[in-house]
Write a protein that holds these residues in place. Structure first.
Motif, PDB file in Angstrom:
ATOM      1  N   GLU A 157       0.823  -1.205   0.000  1.00  0.00           N
ATOM      2  CA  GLU A 157       0.000   0.000   0.000  1.00  0.00           C
ATOM      3  C   GLU A 157       0.861   1.260   0.000  1.00  0.00           C
ATOM      4  OE1 GLU A 157      -3.528   0.428  -0.141  1.00  0.00           O
ATOM      5  OE2 GLU A 157      -3.189  -1.583  -0.922  1.00  0.00           O
ATOM      6  N   GLU A 158       1.960   1.244   0.752  1.00  0.00           N
ATOM      7  CA  GLU A 158       2.860   2.402   0.780  1.00  0.00           C
ATOM      8  C   GLU A 158       3.500   2.609  -0.591  1.00  0.00           C
ATOM      9  OE1 GLU A 158       5.484   1.483   4.032  1.00  0.00           O
ATOM     10  OE2 GLU A 158       3.975   2.021   5.528  1.00  0.00           O
ATOM     11  N   GLU A 159       3.904   1.511  -1.237  1.00  0.00           N
ATOM     12  CA  GLU A 159       4.487   1.614  -2.581  1.00  0.00           C
ATOM     13  C   GLU A 159       3.460   2.138  -3.569  1.00  0.00           C
ATOM     14  OE1 GLU A 159       5.931  -2.330  -3.257  1.00  0.00           O
ATOM     15  OE2 GLU A 159       7.700  -2.033  -1.989  1.00  0.00           O
ATOM     16  N   ARG A 160       2.220   1.703  -3.430  1.00  0.00           N
ATOM     17  CA  ARG A 160       1.135   2.176  -4.295  1.00  0.00           C
ATOM     18  C   ARG A 160       0.932   3.678  -4.114  1.00  0.00           C
ATOM     19  NH1 ARG A 160      -4.169   3.167  -3.358  1.00  0.00           N
ATOM     20  NH2 ARG A 160      -5.573   2.958  -5.114  1.00  0.00           N
ATOM     21  N   GLU A 161       0.926   4.132  -2.871  1.00  0.00           N
ATOM     22  CA  GLU A 161       0.772   5.555  -2.598  1.00  0.00           C
ATOM     23  C   GLU A 161       1.925   6.361  -3.189  1.00  0.00           C
ATOM     24  OE1 GLU A 161      -1.688   7.455  -1.317  1.00  0.00           O
ATOM     25  OE2 GLU A 161      -2.871   5.610  -1.394  1.00  0.00           O
ATOM     26  N   GLU A 162       3.143   5.830  -3.105  1.00  0.00           N
ATOM     27  CA  GLU A 162       4.297   6.512  -3.694  1.00  0.00           C
ATOM     28  C   GLU A 162       4.147   6.629  -5.209  1.00  0.00           C
ATOM     29  OE1 GLU A 162       7.908   4.564  -2.482  1.00  0.00           O
ATOM     30  OE2 GLU A 162       7.478   4.883  -0.357  1.00  0.00           O
ATOM     31  N   ARG A 163       3.677   5.534  -5.854  1.00  0.00           N
ATOM     32  CA  ARG A 163       3.472   5.575  -7.304  1.00  0.00           C
ATOM     33  C   ARG A 163       2.405   6.602  -7.668  1.00  0.00           C
ATOM     34  NH1 ARG A 163       3.661   0.005  -6.636  1.00  0.00           N
ATOM     35  NH2 ARG A 163       1.436  -0.196  -7.042  1.00  0.00           N
ATOM     36  N   LEU A 164       1.306   6.609  -6.909  1.00  0.00           N
ATOM     37  CA  LEU A 164       0.246   7.581  -7.174  1.00  0.00           C
ATOM     38  C   LEU A 164       0.747   9.012  -6.988  1.00  0.00           C
ATOM     39  CD1 LEU A 164      -2.866   5.893  -5.532  1.00  0.00           C
ATOM     40  CD2 LEU A 164      -2.461   6.263  -7.965  1.00  0.00           C
ATOM     41  N   HIS A 165       1.561   9.225  -5.967  1.00  0.00           N
ATOM     42  CA  HIS A 165       2.137  10.552  -5.736  1.00  0.00           C
ATOM     43  C   HIS A 165       3.004  10.963  -6.924  1.00  0.00           C
ATOM     44  CE1 HIS A 165       3.587  13.973  -3.456  1.00  0.00           C
ATOM     45  NE2 HIS A 165       4.829  13.617  -3.748  1.00  0.00           N
ATOM     46  N   SER A 166       3.813  10.041  -7.424  1.00  0.00           N
ATOM     47  CA  SER A 166       4.665  10.330  -8.587  1.00  0.00           C
ATOM     48  C   SER A 166       3.830  10.660  -9.815  1.00  0.00           C
ATOM     49  CB  SER A 166       5.571   9.138  -8.894  1.00  0.00           C
ATOM     50  OG  SER A 166       6.481   8.925  -7.853  1.00  0.00           O
ATOM     51  N   ILE A 167       2.756   9.917 -10.003  1.00  0.00           N
ATOM     52  CA  ILE A 167       1.870  10.161 -11.149  1.00  0.00           C
ATOM     53  C   ILE A 167       1.221  11.534 -11.026  1.00  0.00           C
ATOM     54  CG2 ILE A 167      -0.300   9.459 -12.248  1.00  0.00           C
ATOM     55  CD1 ILE A 167       0.563   6.528 -11.555  1.00  0.00           C
ATOM     56  N   ARG A 168       0.744  11.854  -9.826  1.00  0.00           N
ATOM     57  CA  ARG A 168       0.120  13.178  -9.620  1.00  0.00           C
ATOM     58  C   ARG A 168       1.124  14.298  -9.882  1.00  0.00           C
ATOM     59  NH1 ARG A 168      -2.281  10.483  -4.892  1.00  0.00           N
ATOM     60  NH2 ARG A 168      -4.413   9.980  -5.460  1.00  0.00           N
ATOM     61  N   ASP A 169       2.357  14.114  -9.381  1.00  0.00           N
ATOM     62  CA  ASP A 169       3.400  15.124  -9.624  1.00  0.00           C
ATOM     63  C   ASP A 169       3.655  15.296 -11.118  1.00  0.00           C
ATOM     64  OD1 ASP A 169       3.737  15.708  -6.960  1.00  0.00           O
ATOM     65  OD2 ASP A 169       5.608  14.571  -6.734  1.00  0.00           O
ATOM     66  N   ALA A 170       3.762  14.176 -11.827  1.00  0.00           N
ATOM     67  CA  ALA A 170       4.025  14.246 -13.264  1.00  0.00           C
ATOM     68  C   ALA A 170       2.871  14.931 -13.994  1.00  0.00           C
ATOM     69  CB  ALA A 170       4.252  12.842 -13.823  1.00  0.00           C
ATOM     70  N   LEU A 171       1.641  14.634 -13.589  1.00  0.00           N
ATOM     71  CA  LEU A 171       0.484  15.278 -14.210  1.00  0.00           C
ATOM     72  C   LEU A 171       0.466  16.782 -13.932  1.00  0.00           C
ATOM     73  CD1 LEU A 171      -2.303  12.636 -13.527  1.00  0.00           C
ATOM     74  CD2 LEU A 171      -1.297  13.232 -15.744  1.00  0.00           C
ATOM     75  N   ASN A 172       0.789  17.142 -12.692  1.00  0.00           N
ATOM     76  CA  ASN A 172       0.831  18.565 -12.353  1.00  0.00           C
ATOM     77  C   ASN A 172       1.921  19.288 -13.138  1.00  0.00           C
ATOM     78  OD1 ASN A 172      -1.319  18.439 -10.559  1.00  0.00           O
ATOM     79  ND2 ASN A 172      -0.010  17.994  -8.809  1.00  0.00           N
ATOM     80  N   GLN A 173       3.079  18.657 -13.283  1.00  0.00           N
ATOM     81  CA  GLN A 173       4.155  19.258 -14.063  1.00  0.00           C
ATOM     82  C   GLN A 173       3.756  19.396 -15.529  1.00  0.00           C
ATOM     83  OE1 GLN A 173       7.703  16.952 -13.455  1.00  0.00           O
ATOM     84  NE2 GLN A 173       7.839  17.473 -11.283  1.00  0.00           N
ATOM     85  N   ALA A 174       3.109  18.370 -16.060  1.00  0.00           N
ATOM     86  CA  ALA A 174       2.682  18.416 -17.462  1.00  0.00           C
ATOM     87  C   ALA A 174       1.636  19.509 -17.676  1.00  0.00           C
ATOM     88  CB  ALA A 174       2.135  17.064 -17.886  1.00  0.00           C
ATOM     89  N   ALA A 175       0.740  19.666 -16.713  1.00  0.00           N
ATOM     90  CA  ALA A 175      -0.287  20.704 -16.830  1.00  0.00           C
ATOM     91  C   ALA A 175       0.327  22.097 -16.758  1.00  0.00           C
ATOM     92  CB  ALA A 175      -1.333  20.521 -15.736  1.00  0.00           C
ATOM     93  N   ALA A 176       1.384  22.226 -15.963  1.00  0.00           N
ATOM     94  CA  ALA A 176       2.032  23.527 -15.807  1.00  0.00           C
ATOM     95  C   ALA A 176       2.875  23.903 -17.022  1.00  0.00           C
ATOM     96  CB  ALA A 176       2.903  23.525 -14.556  1.00  0.00           C
ATOM     97  N   ASP A 177       3.410  22.921 -17.715  1.00  0.00           N
ATOM     98  CA  ASP A 177       4.295  23.183 -18.855  1.00  0.00           C
ATOM     99  C   ASP A 177       4.029  22.142 -19.940  1.00  0.00           C
ATOM    100  OD1 ASP A 177       6.277  24.220 -20.462  1.00  0.00           O
ATOM    101  OD2 ASP A 177       7.895  23.159 -19.424  1.00  0.00           O
TER     102      ASP A 177
END
Length: 91
Positions: free
Chosen positions: A45-65
């Motif tokens: 579950e912790e690894e899953r949360e880390e992956r989701l966090h990474s995905i959210r970060d990547a999406l936020n970065q993509a939306a910003a630029d």
């Protein structure tokens, strides 16, 4: 370690699996088997949360630029990601 007693119900096949692990000598008690299984679940579950966090970060970065890619570039990118994920699952 403080403990709290819980009463759980397991399907017959799972209860037998727990008992077999204890009978094999790998674990000292049914509780130890369940604790080990819960630690593995917690780690997953912790690894899953880390992956989701990474995905959210990547999406936020993509939306910003935003960068525009061709359909071919996108297909290659996601095919590579899929191949890597399948390789990790087999490992």
């Amino acid at each position: 370690m403080q403990t709290e007693k819980l009463s759980i119900s397991l399907p017959v096949d799972m209860a037998q699996m727990v008992r077999r692990r204890v009978e094999s000598g790998r674990y000292a008690s049914n509780s130890e088997v369940i604790r080990d299984a819960l630690r593995v679940w917690q780690q997953r579950e912790e690894e899953r949360e880390e992956r989701l966090h990474s995905i959210r970060d990547a999406l936020n970065q993509a939306a910003a630029d935003p960068v525009r890619y061709s359909e071919s570039e996108l297909r290659q990118h996601f095919d590579r990601l899929l191949a890597e994920a399948e390789k990790k699952q087999k490992a």
